[in-house]
Design an enzyme around this catalytic site. Structure first.
Site, short mmCIF file in Angstrom:
data_model
loop_
_atom_site.label_atom_id
_atom_site.label_comp_id
_atom_site.label_asym_id
_atom_site.label_seq_id
_atom_site.Cartn_x
_atom_site.Cartn_y
_atom_site.Cartn_z
N ARG A 4 -5.75 -24.51 20.25
CA ARG A 4 -6.38 -23.09 20.22
C ARG A 4 -6.35 -22.35 19.40
O ARG A 4 -7.13 -22.14 18.14
CB ARG A 4 -6.27 -22.70 21.67
CG ARG A 4 -7.15 -21.76 22.20
CD ARG A 4 -7.19 -20.29 21.27
NE ARG A 4 -6.06 -19.84 21.64
CZ ARG A 4 -5.51 -18.51 21.18
NH1 ARG A 4 -6.39 -17.84 20.47
NH2 ARG A 4 -4.29 -17.94 21.06
N ASP A 5 -5.05 -21.89 19.08
CA ASP A 5 -4.86 -20.68 18.34
C ASP A 5 -4.96 -21.27 16.67
O ASP A 5 -5.29 -20.49 15.70
CB ASP A 5 -3.51 -20.02 18.68
CG ASP A 5 -3.12 -18.65 17.64
OD1 ASP A 5 -2.65 -19.01 16.61
OD2 ASP A 5 -3.70 -17.92 18.01
N HIS A 25 5.30 -14.97 20.18
CA HIS A 25 4.47 -15.78 19.34
C HIS A 25 4.35 -15.08 18.14
O HIS A 25 3.88 -13.93 17.79
CB HIS A 25 3.01 -15.34 19.90
CG HIS A 25 1.90 -16.21 19.19
ND1 HIS A 25 1.21 -17.43 19.54
CD2 HIS A 25 1.33 -15.81 18.05
CE1 HIS A 25 0.25 -17.73 18.68
NE2 HIS A 25 0.55 -16.67 17.52
N HIS A 80 3.87 -15.06 13.60
CA HIS A 80 3.30 -15.60 12.37
C HIS A 80 4.34 -15.74 11.45
O HIS A 80 5.21 -14.75 11.44
CB HIS A 80 2.01 -14.92 12.24
CG HIS A 80 0.84 -15.01 13.05
ND1 HIS A 80 -0.44 -15.02 12.76
CD2 HIS A 80 0.90 -15.83 14.47
CE1 HIS A 80 -1.27 -15.20 13.70
NE2 HIS A 80 -0.41 -15.64 14.84
N CYS A 123 -5.73 -15.17 13.36
CA CYS A 123 -6.45 -14.24 14.08
C CYS A 123 -7.99 -13.79 13.36
O CYS A 123 -7.77 -13.47 12.19
CB CYS A 123 -5.96 -13.14 14.64
SG CYS A 123 -7.23 -11.95 15.62
N ASN A 148 0.73 -19.24 11.55
CA ASN A 148 1.54 -19.45 12.76
C ASN A 148 2.92 -20.13 12.25
O ASN A 148 3.07 -20.74 11.29
CB ASN A 148 1.11 -20.21 14.04
CG ASN A 148 0.10 -19.49 14.71
OD1 ASN A 148 0.50 -18.56 15.38
ND2 ASN A 148 -1.21 -20.02 14.57
#
Length: 292
Positions: free
Chosen positions: A12-13, A197, A199, A230, A239
């Site tokens: 997903r991300d 989370h 990065h 994003c 990430n």
């Protein structure tokens, strides 16, 4: 600390910041990750296809993917409609995002932070009625590319509200890699989430993890190969690479349950799927114990 839980977010991300790939490849990625020992995977996002075209086939991908009974799968949703779709698809773990930065929230969700919080308040009973849990991810917790530094008290007030409203979990997102060990310590001294989370945009991702570990956090997001970002935040690349996080933690004697060699195979597969060199150093060099 002897164990850490890692949620793999590449499907997903990771993929939301890449050029769209075929549904078959997304299914292959989820299936491969499901066999690495990772116990949590963020599989899809139920968002309008005009907003994030990379997730337009979420229903199809999830219907065809292997649902390993040993893995907990979650879906990200932006609003009530997304929650209804996630519930209909059978997800037991649902995530919703709100930005501590009002500007970023408007760019990302086309509404103010307070408006999103009101929607989350109304959404929690719907999610709980289905038997699912709701995790609220506070994006731009460590800074915003539009507004700069974010006051830890603002993040704390958001967490206080959603917990009072019945949210099951909270997570802090370092949306554009603005966190540093100092910023992590400052924020977590005010309020502590269940999950972080980070990065690696500015190279501090693993250093931030170490600081959070010292403060008692035991759950982290990571993305195989280091893919992700994003689409609504300039510079939000990279990430933490899951294989780099596993490599570091296991060498520290902290169990992750993840097979590093299997994970590296998936990272190499993802690199071929995306057709570009991924930023993971462990993918390039291999584990420190690998001999030539």
């Amino acid at each position: 600390m002897t164990a850490v839980s890692i949620r793999e977010v590449a499907p997903r991300d990771g993929l939301q910041n890449e050029e769209p790939i075929a549904a078959d490849d997304k299914v292959r990625l989820i299936d491969a990750l499901s066999g690495t020992g990772v116990r949590r995977i963020e599989a899809v996002s139920f968002v309008h296809p005009k907003a994030i075209p990379q997730m337009a086939d979420a229903d199809d991908v999830w219907a065809r993917a292997w649902h390993n009974p040993d893995v907990r799968y979650s879906a990200l949703i932006p609003n009530k409609r997304g929650a209804e779709r996630a519930i209909a698809a059978g997800f037991g773990e649902i995530e919703v995002v709100v930005s501590a930065s009002d500007t970023h929230n408007r760019r990302n969700l086309n509404r103010s932070t307070d408006e999103t919080l009101d929607e989350i308040t109304a959404m929690i009973p719907l999610v709980h009625a289905s038997g699912a849990t709701l995790e609220v991810i506070v994006a731009t917790s460590f800074g915003c590319p539009f507004e700069g530094d974010i006051d830890p008290d603002r993040v704390a007030s958001i967490v206080e509200r959603v917990r009072a409203d019945g949210a099951d979990r909270t997570a802090f997102g370092d949306t554009t890699g603005m966190a540093t060990p100092r910023r992590v310590r400052d924020l977590l001294s005010s309020v502590r989430p269940e999950l972080l989370h980070f990065h690696n945009t500015r190279g501090t991702g693993l250093a931030n993890v170490l600081t959070a570990l010292e403060l008692g956090v035991r759950e982290f997001d990571a993305s195989v190969g280091g893919i992700g970002g994003c689409p609504y935040a300039p510079g939000a690349s990279g990430n933490i690479a899951t294989e780099e996080l596993v490599h570091m933690l296991e060498d520290m004697g902290i169990t992750t349950g993840v097979d590093l060699e299997s994970l590296l195979d998936v990272a190499a597969m993802a690199e071929k799927m995306l057709g570009r060199t991924l930023p993971s150093g462990v993918l390039r060099a291999g584990p420190r114990t690998r001999l030539v």
